[in-house]
Structure formats: C-alpha cells, structure tokens
Motif scaffolding. Sequence first.
Motif, short mmCIF file in Angstrom:
data_model
loop_
_atom_site.label_atom_id
_atom_site.label_comp_id
_atom_site.label_asym_id
_atom_site.label_seq_id
_atom_site.Cartn_x
_atom_site.Cartn_y
_atom_site.Cartn_z
N TRP A 83 0.86 -1.17 0.00
CA TRP A 83 0.00 0.00 0.00
C TRP A 83 0.89 1.22 0.00
O TRP A 83 1.97 1.19 0.56
CB TRP A 83 -0.89 -0.01 1.24
N HIS A 84 0.46 2.30 -0.64
CA HIS A 84 1.27 3.51 -0.60
C HIS A 84 1.18 4.12 0.80
O HIS A 84 0.23 3.86 1.53
CB HIS A 84 0.76 4.51 -1.64
N TYR A 130 5.05 11.47 -6.19
CA TYR A 130 4.58 11.43 -7.57
C TYR A 130 5.19 12.56 -8.39
O TYR A 130 5.41 12.41 -9.59
CB TYR A 130 3.05 11.54 -7.62
N GLU A 184 4.84 13.95 3.68
CA GLU A 184 5.90 13.00 3.31
C GLU A 184 6.55 13.39 1.99
O GLU A 184 7.77 13.29 1.84
CB GLU A 184 5.33 11.58 3.15
N GLU A 185 5.73 13.86 1.04
CA GLU A 185 6.30 14.22 -0.26
C GLU A 185 7.20 15.44 -0.12
O GLU A 185 8.28 15.50 -0.72
CB GLU A 185 5.17 14.52 -1.25
N ASN A 202 5.50 0.78 -14.61
CA ASN A 202 5.27 2.22 -14.48
C ASN A 202 6.44 3.07 -14.96
O ASN A 202 6.55 4.24 -14.58
CB ASN A 202 4.99 2.58 -13.01
N ARG A 216 -15.30 -5.64 -0.59
CA ARG A 216 -14.14 -6.31 0.01
C ARG A 216 -14.53 -7.15 1.23
O ARG A 216 -13.78 -8.01 1.65
CB ARG A 216 -13.12 -5.27 0.47
N LEU A 258 -15.81 1.89 -3.12
CA LEU A 258 -14.84 0.90 -3.59
C LEU A 258 -13.87 1.53 -4.59
O LEU A 258 -14.27 2.18 -5.54
CB LEU A 258 -15.60 -0.26 -4.27
N VAL A 259 -12.59 1.34 -4.31
CA VAL A 259 -11.55 1.71 -5.28
C VAL A 259 -10.60 0.53 -5.26
O VAL A 259 -9.90 0.30 -4.28
CB VAL A 259 -10.80 3.00 -4.88
N LEU A 260 -10.59 -0.22 -6.33
CA LEU A 260 -9.88 -1.50 -6.29
C LEU A 260 -9.27 -1.77 -7.64
O LEU A 260 -9.92 -1.61 -8.66
CB LEU A 260 -10.91 -2.59 -5.94
N GLU A 261 -8.00 -2.18 -7.63
CA GLU A 261 -7.38 -2.60 -8.87
C GLU A 261 -7.53 -4.11 -8.98
O GLU A 261 -7.18 -4.83 -8.04
CB GLU A 261 -5.90 -2.22 -8.89
N LEU A 262 -8.08 -4.58 -10.09
CA LEU A 262 -8.22 -6.02 -10.28
C LEU A 262 -6.83 -6.62 -10.45
O LEU A 262 -6.12 -6.29 -11.39
CB LEU A 262 -9.08 -6.32 -11.51
#
Lengths: 614, 93
Positions: free
Chosen positions: A27-28, A51, A59-60, A82, A286, A373-377
Amino acid sequence: MLVGNPNAGKSTLFNRLTHGHAKVGNWHGVTVGALEGRAGAHTIVDLPGIYSLDGASMEERLAVKEIETRQGVLLFVSECENVARMLPLMAALTREGRSAVLVLTKRKPFERRGGRVDERGLAKRVGLPVYYAESVPDALETIAAAPPVRVADVPLTGVYTPVSADFSRADKLLLNGFFGIPFFFALMLGAFFVTFARGMPGDLMKEGIERFFGETLGGEAEKIASPVLRSFLKDGVLGSLGSVLCFLPQIMLLTLFLILMEESGLLSRLAVLTDPFFSAIGLNGRAVFSILMGFGCTAAAILTTRGLDDKRVQRRVILCLPYISCSAKLPVYLALSASLFQNPFAAVALLYALGVGISVAVALLLKGETRPLVLELAPLQVPSAVFVLKSLLFQLKQFIIKVATVILAFFLFSWILSSFDSSFRLCAAEDSMLAAICGGLRFLFAPIGMGDWRIAYAALSGLVAKENIAAAIAMLYGTFPYGAASAFSFAVFVLACSPCVSAIAATAREVGTGRAVLYAAVQTATALCLSYLVYFCLRGGAIVVLLALPPVLGSVLLGKNIEKIHRNRADNAQKIHRRHRRAGVVRLPHPAQKQGDQGQRQKDGVRSSLAHGR
Amino acid sequence: MATHGGKRHILYGRRIFSGMNITELKRGDCAVVLKVELPNEMCKRLFSLRVYTGAKIEVLKVSLFKKTYLLRAGTSKIALGREIAKGVRVWRT
C-alpha cells in the motif's frame, strides 16, 4: 537515495541492501520519514514515495527537501509497469545534471503478463544506467560511481512493451453475475467441505490435535500424583491449549484458501461482483470474504477483516460477524432442536436465516459513511508457492502468539474458578466457585423458563468454545429437560451472544481490547433481550409484538432521519460559512487583534468602574 | 453545436465544455480524464491506479444498479464505486 512512486519497492530494496527492517506494505504511504542504513561503506537513504516535485502531503515535501539538500546518487526505483510514468519525475530531478540510475522492480509479474523491457535499449534511450532490483546489491560499487546524467522524457517504443490489458474471456465469465456468483459459491462450498466436513483434512487434523492433547499428553498428566498439579496440567494447561490449538488446522486451511483467492486475483473479482449488494447495506465488496468465512469460523473471519482498507467498514463487519452462525454453533442447534422438533433441519435452517437477517439489520443500523470501492483487479495468475507459504506461516505465527497467550490466560483463570470452591479446595464442578457465580446468574435465564444455574454454566462455557454448550448440557442434564419454546429461545441466545474467546481475542487484535470487550458485553445483553422477545412471542405474545413493532421501528427510523437532517443542516451551515470566508464576507480576527481586544476590554472595565465612581 | 462528449455552457459569449463524469458513460465508451475533483488522498490513490488528468480510460462494465464501474486505465483494470466515479470529469472520445 531511493526515490520513486509509493509502493514501487523502495523499502524492499532498502531492506535487501542494509539487512534492515524498514516496514513494507502492499500500500502507498507505508514509509513516512527518511530512513538511513548502511550497506558496506555506503549510506542508503529510503525516502517516502513521491509522484511529483510539488506534492501536497508532508511525506512528499520531506522527500523533495531531502533530495534537494543531500548529495549522493539517486536510485530511481520504479515498477516495470510504471517506467513511462516515472520519466517526468526523473527528468525534473536530473534537469541540471545529477548522478542517477534506474532500478526496475516487480519484473516477474510484469513478464508473466506479457510485458518486456530491453534494459540496454532503455538505458540508451533515456540516458541513464538501468538495473533490475535483484542485481543492485552486487552492482553497488558501480552504482555509487555513476556519472551525472540528464534523463530524457521520451517515448519508449521499441525498448518497452507494456502488459496487455484486454478484457479476457476469463474475466468476462468471472465478472458476469450469472456465471461468477455460482462459481464463487461453489468455490466457497468446496473450501468449507475440505475444512469442516467429517473425514476431510481439516476435521482429521483437528481430531489429531485433540487426541494428542487429550489422550497422549493428558494420559501422561494422569500419572502425576498430586491432584492439584494433575488437574492444573490436564484440565488447565493441556485442556486450554488443546481447545485453542485444535482450531489451528481449520484456520490454517481457511487462511490458505483466502491467500490463494487473493494472489490468484479471484478475490478482487468477487469483491467487484458483490459490491452493489454490500454497499447497499453500508459495507463494501471487500467484506464478502470475511462474511462468508464467518460461516466457518468467526475468529478466522475476524482476522481476514484486516484486508479492508476502511476502518469504519472493518468495525461494522466485525460487529456483524458474530451473528453469522459459525460451524461451532451447529452442534448446539442440533442438540437443542433434535429432541424437540420433528424436523430439526427446519429449525436449524431458520436459525441460520435469522443470523443472516440480524447481521444485515446490524449493518443497516450502523450504516454510515463508507469509503466507496476503489480497487485494482489483480491479474489472474497462478499464485507463487513460496509467497503463499511465507504468508501462511506469518499469519499462523501471529495467531499462535497473540491469540493463544490471551486465551491461555483466560482458560487458566476459568480453570481456577471451576476446580476450586470458595476455600480454594479442589472440588467437583457443581461445588466450585464457578457454579456459585452461575447460581447468581441463573435469574438471567428465568424469563425464558430456565432459572437453573446449569443453563448459566452451559452458556458461560460457550465463551470458551460454542461446542462446549452442547457438551455441558449433555453432561449436566443428559437430554434437554425444558420445552420447545425455551430450547428455541436458548438457541437464539447462543446465535446472538458474544462469540468465543478466540474471536474476542481476534477482535481485540483488530480494534483494541476495550472495544472488543464492549462489543462482547453489548452482544450478550442484546442476545438476552432477543431471547426474551422470542420466548414471549412463542408463548402467545406474537400479536402484541406485531402491534408494537411499527411504532418502535417508526421512532427508530424517525430518530435516524432527524439526526441525518441535523447533521446535513450543520454540514450545510459549515459549507456556507466556509464559502463566505473564502469570498471575504466573513473575516476571522487576527490572533494579535484578539489580544488587543482583551486589553481593550480591560480598559473598558477600568473606564466603567471609573464611570460608576468606584 | 456538437456536444463533443461533454456538457455545453455559454460563459461571457464563449462556448466552453465542462466534460461529463464517469457515471454518464456507458459500457464500451472511451474517454480522457479532464480533472479529478476528489479529496487529495483519493487523488493520489487514483493517480497510483493510472487515473489522472490526460489519462485514457475505457468503461468495461457497469454493475447492477450502476453502483460499480469497471474501467481500463492504462494497462490496469480498476473498479470504482459510484461516488468516486462521479468525481472524475472526463471527455468522451
């Protein structure tokens, strides 16, 4: 310095180079400050993920400041997938010439999905050396002597082939509701069968452990002369360890199934399929796995809620899980219904349905804001055996260390209460301190026609493991002596009350001990009230309940609506206030001016006292 | 006047196009992301999932009751809940 996007693999590389223990997560946002470590003669600095150079988070900004102030070689860490997105950042940081190299991570999953990188061609195209993460430890000296470069943000055609993202036939099938839902249902059924069915691996391993602790080690403990020490070892230590560790094979199998589902990509597809239903009741897709696992083991299901990214949804799921009838409650339902109902299956099915209904009701009652929901398959793939084994061993270690220590303490305490009388002499269960406590609690079950300390004892033994209730009733009564109404009401109590100590310990691990104990207390109290209500309905009070239900439900819904209206009004008032502040209609006084006002007030006070002639 | 994949507005006599959000797209539609109008943390999360200004997306599937949108963004397939999808302004291509 390790520079790159969040979750690119910087901390993993840092740990590999320095043999350190920087926290790594899928996780980021896991690394929150600059970490320094030594790799031979070199200092390695792990920075939080960024980014771009103008990131908004703390943090950035810290990472950018470190890059600007420290000298040293920049190791741009990027996932193979990426690379193209990292180029603008790399070009910005090397605009005025800076020693840098590019390190590519997660190569195997990238190549497995059809991606390809020509590292030499890429190095020539963008203008800096390119290494794979695996070769960095051996090439550290060369990397440390890297010359200054200026990275070119250019197209990568010819040297870089991205993975294919077509909607495959497998995805079309799995994400189709008519195929996907029966498919996943069959998978779950298979998992339960292998874990819980008689003669299957889960059941065989559980029996093996019970036999080992009960007969093998218990047999050795029987030979001890001292009755207190014998009872302590056999009933206290071995009995408690055996009853906890016998869960281990089934939890291990369920955890293995969960890891396989997750790593193969099936779990994310199941979450997408079921999200419309779960979001309607205040959860999200989830949560589906945890809910389904609750039919097997509540403790294991609670441990799986860690995968939920929203703490609020996690708490709601943990509150719903105890009402899902786990496999341990089935013997209790059968014991209570078999002798009293012509068709015990119908009674058991009704109890399961009631449990699901109460879970949905609890979810709706607690429904509030949820993170959508925010999910990468995850890509569909065969899971790596090494990774699965490592994950499984890690989860099991956590379970054994944390849960077993808490439960062992609880068991030893309950052994003392159930083996000694008030003068601390060894005695039978009926004369023990626990029986005296249960005697004081018997009034709790009097409203359902069972004012007997033995029922309270059986209910308390369910805290250890739900199967103990059936065993306690068999031991103390033989066959259940009360009528069908009392039996069904007691079954409803068992359905709705606090889960076993293993599940409470798992809950404590996720949400804290205080909250876990509070949940257990509230669940037990509501279970008692529910059992009274059921008994009242079964004894002819159903009409009264049906007449009282609409006004009660109406006032609950009205209360929730009023609260929602006030909350919306407060939100709207705040929004208007913020808009007016931005537009300059409302100006907040400067802090210095506030002090001036206080001085002014003091002067006014003096003036007013003078005015009054004091 | 063609809609060019977005809503039309007239402001000070000039035509401007504000785009639409993902919930207005249908299965099979392709679009370019114009703006992500969501809290900062969610913007960063979406950025890591390749949903950012200028990114190309394709709607692969819309779930029952339009609660979940399955998109292709770059080389990934991502699922977004409706509230998130509403905050992503796009230009249908």
